[in-house]
Write a protein that holds these residues in place. Sequence first.
Motif, PDB file in Angstrom:
ATOM      1  N   GLY A   1      38.537  49.613  45.638  1.00 60.72           N
ATOM      2  CA  GLY A   1      38.425  51.072  45.865  1.00 60.72           C
ATOM      3  C   GLY A   1      39.609  51.885  46.542  1.00 60.72           C
ATOM      4  N   GLU A   2      39.458  52.336  47.411  1.00 64.10           N
ATOM      5  CA  GLU A   2      40.587  53.094  48.215  1.00 64.10           C
ATOM      6  C   GLU A   2      41.081  52.200  49.395  1.00 64.10           C
ATOM      7  OE1 GLU A   2      37.502  54.276  48.227  1.00 64.10           O
ATOM      8  OE2 GLU A   2      37.152  55.513  46.192  1.00 64.10           O
ATOM      9  N   LEU A   3      40.741  51.296  49.507  1.00 63.30           N
ATOM     10  CA  LEU A   3      41.026  50.367  50.766  1.00 63.30           C
ATOM     11  C   LEU A   3      40.841  51.186  52.130  1.00 63.30           C
ATOM     12  CD1 LEU A   3      44.272  48.900  49.436  1.00 63.30           C
ATOM     13  CD2 LEU A   3      42.202  47.684  49.754  1.00 63.30           C
ATOM     14  N   ASP A   4      39.931  51.925  52.104  1.00 63.07           N
ATOM     15  CA  ASP A   4      39.594  52.820  53.101  1.00 63.07           C
ATOM     16  C   ASP A   4      38.261  52.161  54.033  1.00 63.07           C
ATOM     17  OD1 ASP A   4      38.521  54.816  54.799  1.00 63.07           O
ATOM     18  OD2 ASP A   4      37.962  56.239  53.458  1.00 63.07           O
ATOM     19  N   PRO A   5      38.634  51.754  55.483  1.00 60.45           N
ATOM     20  CA  PRO A   5      37.833  50.959  56.232  1.00 60.45           C
ATOM     21  C   PRO A   5      36.233  51.947  56.285  1.00 60.45           C
ATOM     22  CG  PRO A   5      39.776  51.214  57.316  1.00 60.45           C
ATOM     23  CD  PRO A   5      39.896  52.047  56.104  1.00 60.45           C
TER      24      PRO A   5
ATOM     25  N   LEU B   1      21.001  36.179  43.520  1.00 61.33           N
ATOM     26  CA  LEU B   1      22.504  35.443  43.417  1.00 61.33           C
ATOM     27  C   LEU B   1      23.388  36.585  43.160  1.00 61.33           C
ATOM     28  CD1 LEU B   1      21.019  32.289  41.761  1.00 61.33           C
ATOM     29  CD2 LEU B   1      21.329  32.650  43.915  1.00 61.33           C
ATOM     30  N   THR B   2      23.680  37.529  43.887  1.00 63.18           N
ATOM     31  CA  THR B   2      24.580  38.749  43.612  1.00 63.18           C
ATOM     32  C   THR B   2      25.279  39.109  44.865  1.00 63.18           C
ATOM     33  OG1 THR B   2      23.221  39.557  41.852  1.00 63.18           O
ATOM     34  CG2 THR B   2      24.651  41.006  42.904  1.00 63.18           C
ATOM     35  N   ILE B   3      26.654  39.323  44.507  1.00 65.82           N
ATOM     36  CA  ILE B   3      27.337  39.818  45.898  1.00 65.82           C
ATOM     37  C   ILE B   3      28.171  40.988  45.398  1.00 65.82           C
ATOM     38  CG2 ILE B   3      29.430  39.231  47.132  1.00 65.82           C
ATOM     39  CD1 ILE B   3      28.993  36.302  45.903  1.00 65.82           C
ATOM     40  N   LYS B   4      28.075  42.053  46.371  1.00 62.40           N
ATOM     41  CA  LYS B   4      28.932  43.191  45.954  1.00 62.40           C
ATOM     42  C   LYS B   4      29.735  43.597  47.024  1.00 62.40           C
ATOM     43  CE  LYS B   4      25.527  45.403  42.751  1.00 62.40           C
ATOM     44  NZ  LYS B   4      24.751  46.748  42.597  1.00 62.40           N
ATOM     45  N   SER B   5      31.321  43.792  46.610  1.00 64.07           N
ATOM     46  CA  SER B   5      32.259  43.945  47.711  1.00 64.07           C
ATOM     47  C   SER B   5      32.970  45.182  47.524  1.00 64.07           C
ATOM     48  CB  SER B   5      33.083  42.604  47.802  1.00 64.07           C
ATOM     49  OG  SER B   5      34.107  42.952  48.435  1.00 64.07           O
ATOM     50  N   TYR B   6      33.273  46.043  48.363  1.00 63.22           N
ATOM     51  CA  TYR B   6      33.961  47.377  48.086  1.00 63.22           C
ATOM     52  C   TYR B   6      34.989  47.411  49.198  1.00 63.22           C
ATOM     53  CZ  TYR B   6      34.978  51.974  46.293  1.00 63.22           C
ATOM     54  OH  TYR B   6      35.817  53.166  45.838  1.00 63.22           O
ATOM     55  N   GLY B   7      36.160  48.065  48.886  1.00 62.29           N
ATOM     56  CA  GLY B   7      37.211  48.536  49.916  1.00 62.29           C
ATOM     57  C   GLY B   7      37.970  47.545  50.544  1.00 62.29           C
ATOM     58  N   SER B   8      37.918  46.439  50.057  1.00 59.93           N
ATOM     59  CA  SER B   8      38.934  45.567  50.958  1.00 59.93           C
ATOM     60  C   SER B   8      39.540  44.471  49.684  1.00 59.93           C
ATOM     61  CB  SER B   8      38.229  44.532  51.863  1.00 59.93           C
ATOM     62  OG  SER B   8      38.912  43.562  52.148  1.00 59.93           O
TER      63      SER B   8
END
Length: 594
Positions: A173-177, A189-196
């Motif tokens: 993403g924007e690497l915005d905390p 059985l799903t993972i969603k990760s955003y921004g890091s």
Amino acid sequence: MASTLEALDHWVTEVAAMTRPARIHWCDGTDGEYRALVQQMLESGTLIELNQQTHPGCYLHRSHPSDVARVEHLTFVCHPDEQDAGPNNHWMDPAAAHAKIDALYDGCMEGRTMYVVPYCMGPIDSPLARCGVEITDSPYVVVNMRIMTRMGAAAQARIEREGHFVKGLHSVGELDPERRFIMHFPAELTIKSYGSGYGGNALLGKKCHALRIASHQARNEGWLAEHMLIVGIENPRGETHYIAAAFPSACGKTNLAMLIPPEGYRRDGWKVWTVGDDICWMRPGADGRLYAINPEAGFFGVAPGTSDETNPNALQSVARDAIFTNVALTADSQPWWEGLPGTPAIDWQGRPFDPAHGPAAHPNSRFTVAANRCPTWSAQAEAPQGVPISAIVFGGRRPSLLPLVMEARDWTHGVLMGAAMGSETTAAATGAVGVLRRDSMAMKPFCGYHYGDYFRHWLSFDQPDAVLPKIFHVNWFRKDKDGTFLWPGYGDNLRVLEWMIQRVEGRIEGVQTPIGILPAAGELRVDGLNLDGRKLDVLLDVDHVAWRSELAAIGDYLASFGSRLPEALRIEQQRVARALDNVIEEPRREAMAR
Ligand code: GTP
Ligand code: SPV
Ligand code: MN
């Protein structure tokens, strides 16, 4: 079609429609692919070449300064029923969580390449191994996944054969905390990760899959997914005992997994074999023993403190073909961190080093390297059936109270010891460092469901036909009044492991105390150690008065899990508390005699 498995193709198409990447790259895991990605990252500045004379094949990555550790407050476990997440997790309703994070994914890969990363956690032919696919827009994540997992064509073939896999979607993403979430949907059985783009937030095979999702699967299927190292200790007779140990993040797993025996032990023929340094999957075998695999293929280890004195095996492992994240540089572009000789010239943020800015390397700076680079890498680490576990060890950073080592009376007592674990927080997660908190089985940030149910699952392994490991608790971090560590630690920890093995083999008695079995006088081998007797007395002391308060605090903590707390654990806590109450203190005894 890029896969013969329709479910995989369909999911990739769906994700591409949402994130709208410029191109899609299916990773095959070859050397050529790795080299091309490194080249591309060198050109874009994502990687910096280190001194190739001293560190061939080594590169530095600087993450965004606000993105240097796991973010527990932004990590969610989204079970349909909030109760199943437990007080140990942050929870969000699955539909709301999907909506929230999908809004961030909308068009987030425009102009970027979307990488499809099939991976296998565990030896590729192991029945204990499990597969997943991570979709990511970070080439840094791809090269790290290549080192940390069995990534590429072989994993994809296994996925196509099995027909199922854990889905992990990741975008920097924007690497915005403020726009950062790490979400888990165990039922899907799903993972969603955003921004890091950092470690445990972004390398989804590691903490997200191999612990949070896998712990949920393990509970349903009768096995354990744990935050543990696995180490083989070979005695002079050539017999090897495997030990699994759970310490919280940055509390010594990598170091114990790679320890070098003290001089006297080396002379006698003791050897140490590294099987894993962070994650352990284990299940009962046909003979009733627990068999363990390391689901990872690499180390993502803490750099600061790693030196020729503390962990020469780790230092040798990273001599070539390693990726360093957030370390400092010397004037001639060698990686540097606190604990190494030499002086830093450039700090982890790329600025000329100035002590006024704090440490040169970030306290949670790390190295990524293939596990088979470790000089003590065990041949058994690739065994599909895993290694039999003789002892399970729990431990944390406890400046006071907790003795150097104690043994649980039985499995239930051992589960109580694990549940009661506490440790001072470290730089591995954002937030205050050095705060004592409960961290049951070192899984507080990683258990994908209600701790009460997790303790019950642990207790369920105590079956009539089970041949269970003995359970121990250790503390390498006991401090003297002046704040220095009482125990030398590192290689000398083998002395404590030897005591455990002697107990496992029934060669020594120990002493029974209300809190567990401790080494009897003379049982702990301290020859060649410059440790005065007073220090050893403190390390093995049981302060009954302080322990009574500790048991009361453990009781309060367990009660916080409400009706899901197994009754057997509550009874066990009361049993230990009563045993402490029944101790007649020396002064009182004297007073009574007078
Ligand atoms: P994660 O990768 O975060 O899960 O950490 P880990 O448990 O593998 O921790 P690691 O072995 O990397 O150690 C973290 C820090 O603890 C390092 O700075 C080590 O130098 C220090 N450490 C490790 N073992 C000992 C020990 O026996 N005694 C003391 N005093 N410090 C230790
Ligand atoms: C930990 O924090 O326990 C780690 C590093 O092992 S990370 O992969 O970032 O979780
Ligand atoms: Mn860890």
